[in-house]
Each structure stands twice: as structure tokens, then as C-alpha cells.
Write an enzyme that holds these catalytic residues in place. Sequence first.
Site, PDB file in Angstrom:
ATOM      1  N   TRP A  31       0.853  -1.194   0.000  1.00  0.00           N
ATOM      2  CA  TRP A  31       0.000   0.000   0.000  1.00  0.00           C
ATOM      3  C   TRP A  31       0.888   1.242   0.000  1.00  0.00           C
ATOM      4  O   TRP A  31       1.893   1.300   0.698  1.00  0.00           O
ATOM      5  CB  TRP A  31      -0.873   0.041   1.265  1.00  0.00           C
ATOM      6  CG  TRP A  31      -2.297  -0.358   1.034  1.00  0.00           C
ATOM      7  CD1 TRP A  31      -2.751  -1.638   0.925  1.00  0.00           C
ATOM      8  CD2 TRP A  31      -3.428   0.506   0.898  1.00  0.00           C
ATOM      9  NE1 TRP A  31      -4.096  -1.630   0.731  1.00  0.00           N
ATOM     10  CE2 TRP A  31      -4.556  -0.332   0.718  1.00  0.00           C
ATOM     11  CE3 TRP A  31      -3.620   1.880   0.928  1.00  0.00           C
ATOM     12  CZ2 TRP A  31      -5.835   0.171   0.551  1.00  0.00           C
ATOM     13  CZ3 TRP A  31      -4.888   2.393   0.767  1.00  0.00           C
ATOM     14  CH2 TRP A  31      -5.987   1.538   0.572  1.00  0.00           C
ATOM     15  N   SER A  65      -0.099  -2.351   5.518  1.00  0.00           N
ATOM     16  CA  SER A  65       0.620  -2.194   6.784  1.00  0.00           C
ATOM     17  C   SER A  65       0.096  -3.129   7.865  1.00  0.00           C
ATOM     18  O   SER A  65       0.858  -3.562   8.734  1.00  0.00           O
ATOM     19  CB  SER A  65       0.510  -0.738   7.255  1.00  0.00           C
ATOM     20  OG  SER A  65       1.278   0.075   6.396  1.00  0.00           O
ATOM     21  N   PHE A  66      -1.205  -3.432   7.824  1.00  0.00           N
ATOM     22  CA  PHE A  66      -1.745  -4.309   8.868  1.00  0.00           C
ATOM     23  C   PHE A  66      -1.041  -5.662   8.861  1.00  0.00           C
ATOM     24  O   PHE A  66      -0.900  -6.303   9.916  1.00  0.00           O
ATOM     25  CB  PHE A  66      -3.257  -4.494   8.685  1.00  0.00           C
ATOM     26  CG  PHE A  66      -3.937  -5.039   9.899  1.00  0.00           C
ATOM     27  CD1 PHE A  66      -4.107  -4.240  11.026  1.00  0.00           C
ATOM     28  CD2 PHE A  66      -4.376  -6.353   9.945  1.00  0.00           C
ATOM     29  CE1 PHE A  66      -4.704  -4.749  12.171  1.00  0.00           C
ATOM     30  CE2 PHE A  66      -4.982  -6.863  11.081  1.00  0.00           C
ATOM     31  CZ  PHE A  66      -5.143  -6.065  12.188  1.00  0.00           C
ATOM     32  N   VAL A  90       0.809   4.670   6.331  1.00  0.00           N
ATOM     33  CA  VAL A  90      -0.639   4.755   6.500  1.00  0.00           C
ATOM     34  C   VAL A  90      -1.023   6.229   6.427  1.00  0.00           C
ATOM     35  O   VAL A  90      -0.460   7.065   7.141  1.00  0.00           O
ATOM     36  CB  VAL A  90      -1.100   4.148   7.843  1.00  0.00           C
ATOM     37  CG1 VAL A  90      -2.613   3.961   7.830  1.00  0.00           C
ATOM     38  CG2 VAL A  90      -0.425   2.824   8.104  1.00  0.00           C
ATOM     39  N   THR A  95     -12.384   7.813   7.307  1.00  0.00           N
ATOM     40  CA  THR A  95     -12.994   6.934   8.317  1.00  0.00           C
ATOM     41  C   THR A  95     -11.960   6.613   9.393  1.00  0.00           C
ATOM     42  O   THR A  95     -10.763   6.883   9.222  1.00  0.00           O
ATOM     43  CB  THR A  95     -13.447   5.603   7.665  1.00  0.00           C
ATOM     44  OG1 THR A  95     -12.269   4.855   7.320  1.00  0.00           O
ATOM     45  CG2 THR A  95     -14.283   5.850   6.427  1.00  0.00           C
ATOM     46  N   HIS A  97     -10.548   4.006  10.022  1.00  0.00           N
ATOM     47  CA  HIS A  97      -9.694   2.888   9.628  1.00  0.00           C
ATOM     48  C   HIS A  97      -8.225   3.160   9.966  1.00  0.00           C
ATOM     49  O   HIS A  97      -7.507   2.286  10.456  1.00  0.00           O
ATOM     50  CB  HIS A  97      -9.849   2.668   8.117  1.00  0.00           C
ATOM     51  CG  HIS A  97      -9.596   1.269   7.686  1.00  0.00           C
ATOM     52  ND1 HIS A  97     -10.561   0.300   7.712  1.00  0.00           N
ATOM     53  CD2 HIS A  97      -8.482   0.664   7.215  1.00  0.00           C
ATOM     54  CE1 HIS A  97     -10.055  -0.842   7.284  1.00  0.00           C
ATOM     55  NE2 HIS A  97      -8.794  -0.647   6.973  1.00  0.00           N
TER      56      HIS A  97
END
Length: 158
Positions: A31, A65-66, A90, A95, A97
Site C-alpha cells: 500500500w 501495513s496491517f 498509513v 474513516t 480505519h
Amino acid sequence: MATALHNLSDYDFDSVPDASNMCFGIVVAEWNSEITGTLLEGAVKTLEKHGALSENIHVKTVPGSFELVYGAKQMVLNGGYDAVIILGSVIRGETPHFDYICQGVTYGIARINATQDTPVIYGLLTTNNLQQAKDRAGGKLGNKGDECAVDAIKMAKF
Ligand code: DLZ
């Protein structure tokens, strides 16, 4: 604490141990790859500047990243590394998130560091917008990847 007061690529070269006998794992998130690719370039270049051999720097990618926590854990448990670096970016959206991902990664990496024997270096940029990330990935505030490489060498020596 504020990066605005500190260039991420500035450090005392002589304070960093020789890394020629060290082995590093790097986990990079896909990402925001424009940012994480630059973090990776900085980290690898800085490790090599201190003697690390390219064959002793092993890079694995994860989707976002999660997933960095899982990637780091696997490297710590299976890799035989002196230190592991995670690199992600990130960027805050509309939101909550952002907060969940940042908290998950932060607690996950802290937990690995508290329970395992291999240091994991936290190269997660958590920014409000893309420009702030660019500033910290080779932009006006230096490169977080450089900082992580220096920290990985120091912690490997520790
Ligand atoms: C879903 C998501 C969002 C919205 N934003 C980011 C981001 O800014 N940076 C990043 O590295 N990953 C993001 N992701 C993906 C999550 O980290 C994760 O990959 C997915 O939720 C699947 O577990």
C-alpha cells in the site's frame, strides 16, 4: 519528538557499528508503494553503507501495513536475522480505519519486541496526508528508511 525538528537522514556516522557480519530482514507494505519503495531504497542503501552485504538483506512484501506484524513475526521466528525492519505508510482517510491500522501495527510490533529475542524496528509512517509522507520518504525531512537502518544496526549490536 516532532520530525519537523529533526531530519530523519541525519546521524553520526561513526556512532553506528560495523554491519558487515549482520543479517537483516525487511518487511515492506505494498500500500502506498510510491512511499514505501523510497523507504526501502533508503534502508537498503544505509545498511550497505555500514557494511551489510546485499545477500544478507532479505526483503519480503506484504499487501498492507496491517500485515506487517505477521510478516515481522514470521521473520523473527524463522529467519535467523540480527534485526528486522518493517516499512509502511498509513495515510489518514475519512474513516477511523487509519486509527485501527496504526494501533494494530504499533501494538503488534511492540508485542513482538517485548516477547521475542530479535529486535523489530518500527518504520511505519502515520501521516495526515500524502505530502507529509513524501516529506519523510526522501523529501525535505529526510528518509525514515535511513533512520530505521541505523536503528536496526544499533539494536542488532545491542
Ligand atoms: C485498507 C487500507 C487503507 C484504507 N489504508 C491503508 C494505508 O493507508 N496504508 C496501508 O499500508 N494499508 C492500508 N490499508 C490496507 C490494510 O493495511 C490491510 O492490508 C487490509 O485491511 C487487509 O488486512
